[in-house]
Scaffold this motif. Sequence first.
Motif, PDB file in Angstrom:
ATOM      1  N   GLY A  19      29.616 -47.422 -38.180  1.00 58.87           N
ATOM      2  CA  GLY A  19      29.180 -46.585 -37.056  1.00 58.87           C
ATOM      3  C   GLY A  19      30.187 -46.544 -35.914  1.00 58.87           C
ATOM      4  N   PRO A  20      30.652 -47.695 -35.432  1.00 57.33           N
ATOM      5  CA  PRO A  20      31.649 -47.662 -34.354  1.00 57.33           C
ATOM      6  C   PRO A  20      32.953 -46.975 -34.770  1.00 57.33           C
ATOM      7  CG  PRO A  20      30.637 -49.829 -34.478  1.00 57.33           C
ATOM      8  CD  PRO A  20      30.152 -49.054 -35.669  1.00 57.33           C
ATOM      9  N   ALA A  21      33.344 -47.119 -36.028  1.00 57.07           N
ATOM     10  CA  ALA A  21      34.567 -46.453 -36.506  1.00 57.07           C
ATOM     11  C   ALA A  21      34.394 -44.936 -36.468  1.00 57.07           C
ATOM     12  CB  ALA A  21      34.909 -46.931 -37.915  1.00 57.07           C
ATOM     13  N   ILE A  22      33.206 -44.460 -36.798  1.00 54.56           N
ATOM     14  CA  ILE A  22      32.916 -43.018 -36.736  1.00 54.56           C
ATOM     15  C   ILE A  22      32.979 -42.541 -35.283  1.00 54.56           C
ATOM     16  CG2 ILE A  22      31.142 -41.245 -37.092  1.00 54.56           C
ATOM     17  CD1 ILE A  22      30.126 -43.039 -39.449  1.00 54.56           C
ATOM     18  N   ARG A  23      32.311 -43.275 -34.399  1.00 53.52           N
ATOM     19  CA  ARG A  23      32.300 -42.886 -32.978  1.00 53.52           C
ATOM     20  C   ARG A  23      33.705 -42.903 -32.390  1.00 53.52           C
ATOM     21  NH1 ARG A  23      27.571 -45.575 -33.642  1.00 53.52           N
ATOM     22  NH2 ARG A  23      28.295 -47.593 -32.873  1.00 53.52           N
ATOM     23  N   LYS A  24      34.505 -43.885 -32.788  1.00 56.11           N
ATOM     24  CA  LYS A  24      35.886 -43.968 -32.291  1.00 56.11           C
ATOM     25  C   LYS A  24      36.692 -42.764 -32.759  1.00 56.11           C
ATOM     26  CE  LYS A  24      37.518 -48.048 -32.482  1.00 56.11           C
ATOM     27  NZ  LYS A  24      38.049 -49.308 -33.047  1.00 56.11           N
ATOM     28  N   ALA A  25      36.548 -42.393 -34.035  1.00 57.86           N
ATOM     29  CA  ALA A  25      37.272 -41.227 -34.560  1.00 57.86           C
ATOM     30  C   ALA A  25      36.847 -39.961 -33.822  1.00 57.86           C
ATOM     31  CB  ALA A  25      37.040 -41.086 -36.064  1.00 57.86           C
ATOM     32  N   ASN A  26      35.542 -39.810 -33.573  1.00 55.24           N
ATOM     33  CA  ASN A  26      35.061 -38.632 -32.846  1.00 55.24           C
ATOM     34  C   ASN A  26      35.604 -38.603 -31.418  1.00 55.24           C
ATOM     35  OD1 ASN A  26      33.577 -37.647 -35.022  1.00 55.24           O
ATOM     36  ND2 ASN A  26      31.718 -38.701 -34.400  1.00 55.24           N
ATOM     37  N   HIS A  27      35.635 -39.743 -30.760  1.00 57.80           N
ATOM     38  CA  HIS A  27      36.159 -39.841 -29.397  1.00 57.80           C
ATOM     39  C   HIS A  27      37.649 -39.478 -29.362  1.00 57.80           C
ATOM     40  CE1 HIS A  27      36.665 -41.359 -25.317  1.00 57.80           C
ATOM     41  NE2 HIS A  27      37.684 -42.078 -25.748  1.00 57.80           N
ATOM     42  N   LEU A  28      38.408 -40.008 -30.302  1.00 60.25           N
ATOM     43  CA  LEU A  28      39.846 -39.712 -30.358  1.00 60.25           C
ATOM     44  C   LEU A  28      40.086 -38.239 -30.663  1.00 60.25           C
ATOM     45  CD1 LEU A  28      41.054 -42.924 -32.203  1.00 60.25           C
ATOM     46  CD2 LEU A  28      41.541 -42.294 -29.828  1.00 60.25           C
ATOM     47  N   THR A  29      39.261 -37.668 -31.523  1.00 63.17           N
ATOM     48  CA  THR A  29      39.377 -36.238 -31.827  1.00 63.17           C
ATOM     49  C   THR A  29      39.213 -35.419 -30.548  1.00 63.17           C
ATOM     50  OG1 THR A  29      38.537 -36.531 -34.068  1.00 63.17           O
ATOM     51  CG2 THR A  29      38.401 -34.305 -33.147  1.00 63.17           C
ATOM     52  N   GLN A  30      38.213 -35.769 -29.753  1.00 59.39           N
ATOM     53  CA  GLN A  30      37.975 -35.044 -28.507  1.00 59.39           C
ATOM     54  C   GLN A  30      39.176 -35.155 -27.578  1.00 59.39           C
ATOM     55  OE1 GLN A  30      35.168 -33.104 -27.955  1.00 59.39           O
ATOM     56  NE2 GLN A  30      36.466 -32.351 -26.318  1.00 59.39           N
ATOM     57  N   LYS A  31      39.762 -36.334 -27.471  1.00 58.97           N
ATOM     58  CA  LYS A  31      40.933 -36.523 -26.598  1.00 58.97           C
ATOM     59  C   LYS A  31      42.121 -35.694 -27.083  1.00 58.97           C
ATOM     60  CE  LYS A  31      40.299 -40.872 -24.384  1.00 58.97           C
ATOM     61  NZ  LYS A  31      41.229 -41.468 -23.488  1.00 58.97           N
ATOM     62  N   VAL A  32      42.370 -35.707 -28.391  1.00 61.39           N
ATOM     63  CA  VAL A  32      43.500 -34.941 -28.930  1.00 61.39           C
ATOM     64  C   VAL A  32      43.253 -33.452 -28.759  1.00 61.39           C
ATOM     65  CG1 VAL A  32      44.838 -34.402 -31.009  1.00 61.39           C
ATOM     66  CG2 VAL A  32      44.179 -36.772 -30.546  1.00 61.39           C
ATOM     67  N   MET A  33      42.031 -33.001 -29.004  1.00 62.98           N
ATOM     68  CA  MET A  33      41.733 -31.572 -28.841  1.00 62.98           C
ATOM     69  C   MET A  33      41.853 -31.151 -27.379  1.00 62.98           C
ATOM     70  SD  MET A  33      41.446 -30.263 -31.764  1.00 62.98           S
ATOM     71  CE  MET A  33      40.721 -28.665 -31.502  1.00 62.98           C
ATOM     72  N   ASN A  34      41.456 -32.008 -26.449  1.00 67.26           N
ATOM     73  CA  ASN A  34      41.639 -31.694 -25.027  1.00 67.26           C
ATOM     74  C   ASN A  34      43.118 -31.538 -24.705  1.00 67.26           C
ATOM     75  OD1 ASN A  34      38.911 -31.707 -24.471  1.00 67.26           O
ATOM     76  ND2 ASN A  34      38.884 -33.824 -23.756  1.00 67.26           N
ATOM     77  N   TRP A  35      43.943 -32.452 -25.218  1.00 69.49           N
ATOM     78  CA  TRP A  35      45.392 -32.344 -25.005  1.00 69.49           C
ATOM     79  C   TRP A  35      45.901 -31.041 -25.601  1.00 69.49           C
ATOM     80  CZ3 TRP A  35      49.743 -31.500 -27.821  1.00 69.49           C
ATOM     81  CH2 TRP A  35      50.957 -31.701 -27.160  1.00 69.49           C
ATOM     82  N   ASN A  36      45.458 -30.724 -26.815  1.00 64.63           N
ATOM     83  CA  ASN A  36      45.911 -29.507 -27.484  1.00 64.63           C
ATOM     84  C   ASN A  36      45.569 -28.272 -26.662  1.00 64.63           C
ATOM     85  OD1 ASN A  36      46.859 -31.028 -29.623  1.00 64.63           O
ATOM     86  ND2 ASN A  36      45.138 -30.577 -30.954  1.00 64.63           N
ATOM     87  N   THR A  37      44.368 -28.240 -26.115  1.00 66.66           N
ATOM     88  CA  THR A  37      43.946 -27.093 -25.309  1.00 66.66           C
ATOM     89  C   THR A  37      44.806 -26.963 -24.055  1.00 66.66           C
ATOM     90  OG1 THR A  37      41.682 -27.300 -26.121  1.00 66.66           O
ATOM     91  CG2 THR A  37      41.996 -26.055 -24.072  1.00 66.66           C
ATOM     92  N   ARG A  38      45.028 -28.085 -23.359  1.00 64.99           N
ATOM     93  CA  ARG A  38      45.863 -28.044 -22.153  1.00 64.99           C
ATOM     94  C   ARG A  38      47.296 -27.640 -22.487  1.00 64.99           C
ATOM     95  NH1 ARG A  38      43.345 -32.905 -21.360  1.00 64.99           N
ATOM     96  NH2 ARG A  38      45.290 -34.057 -21.541  1.00 64.99           N
ATOM     97  N   ALA A  39      47.836 -28.195 -23.563  1.00 66.31           N
ATOM     98  CA  ALA A  39      49.219 -27.868 -23.956  1.00 66.31           C
ATOM     99  C   ALA A  39      49.321 -26.399 -24.344  1.00 66.31           C
ATOM    100  CB  ALA A  39      49.666 -28.757 -25.108  1.00 66.31           C
ATOM    101  N   TYR A  40      48.343 -25.897 -25.090  1.00 67.06           N
ATOM    102  CA  TYR A  40      48.357 -24.496 -25.504  1.00 67.06           C
ATOM    103  C   TYR A  40      48.290 -23.578 -24.277  1.00 67.06           C
ATOM    104  CZ  TYR A  40      47.018 -20.117 -27.680  1.00 67.06           C
ATOM    105  OH  TYR A  40      46.963 -18.804 -28.069  1.00 67.06           O
ATOM    106  N   ASP A  41      47.392 -23.895 -23.334  1.00 65.66           N
ATOM    107  CA  ASP A  41      47.273 -23.088 -22.119  1.00 65.66           C
ATOM    108  C   ASP A  41      48.571 -23.115 -21.317  1.00 65.66           C
ATOM    109  OD1 ASP A  41      44.685 -22.462 -22.816  1.00 65.66           O
ATOM    110  OD2 ASP A  41      43.765 -23.907 -21.439  1.00 65.66           O
ATOM    111  N   PHE A  42      49.198 -24.284 -21.222  1.00 63.77           N
ATOM    112  CA  PHE A  42      50.453 -24.439 -20.491  1.00 63.77           C
ATOM    113  C   PHE A  42      51.553 -23.583 -21.134  1.00 63.77           C
ATOM    114  CE2 PHE A  42      54.493 -26.728 -19.793  1.00 63.77           C
ATOM    115  CZ  PHE A  42      54.539 -26.684 -18.402  1.00 63.77           C
TER     116      PHE A  42
END
Length: 171
Positions: free
Chosen positions: A135-158
Motif C-alpha cells: 500500500g505505501p509503495a502504491i501511494r508513493k508511486a502515485n505521489h511521485l507521478t503527481q510531482k513529475v506531471m506537475n513539473w512536466n506541465t510547468r516545463a511545457y507551459d514555459f
Amino acid sequence: MTDYNNPRDNFIFEAIGRLVVAWSHLEFAIDMMVFIVHEAQEGDPDRQEKPRSLKSKLDYLSKFFKKIPNDDNSIDGYKILISHIREASIERHDIIHGVAIKHVEGSGEIQMVRLIHNEKSFDKKPVTVNVETIGPAIRKANHLTQKVMNWNTRAYDFIKVLNQSGEPQNN
C-alpha cells in the motif's frame, strides 16, 4: 500449484497489480520529462540519445539538472525528486521482480527473494510482501507521478511561452 482462492491472498495479488499500474503512470510521466528535457537540448552538440531503461532515464535527467545554471536552490528540488524516484524504484523492483519462495495460503503474506546481479554472480535479497507493505509503495508511486506531471506541465507551459515570445515572461 495453489489456486489462490483465499480473499487475503487475492488482496496481495490485487495490490501487486495496483503497484504495477501506479508505476506505469510514473514511468509514463518520467518518459514525458525525458522528452521535454531532450527537446530542450535540441542543437546541443552534447545531446545524448533518449534513454530507455529507468536507471538510464534517471541518470539522464540528473545530468541535465546538474548542467542548468541557477542562482538559487530551485534545481535541488529536482535532484531530490529524482533521488526519491530511485529509492521508490528499489522497493518496486523488490516486489515486482521478487520470486515467491514461501506462501502459506490465507496468511496474507508472501516471502520472496530478489536476485541482484553483481560482477561475478548475484546476491539474494529477502523481501516480505503483504498489503501493508505494498500500500505505501502504491501511494508513493502515485505521489511521485503527481510531482513529475506537475513539473512536466510547468516545463511545457514555459517552453510554449518561450516559443511564442522568444523569452520567458514573469507573471
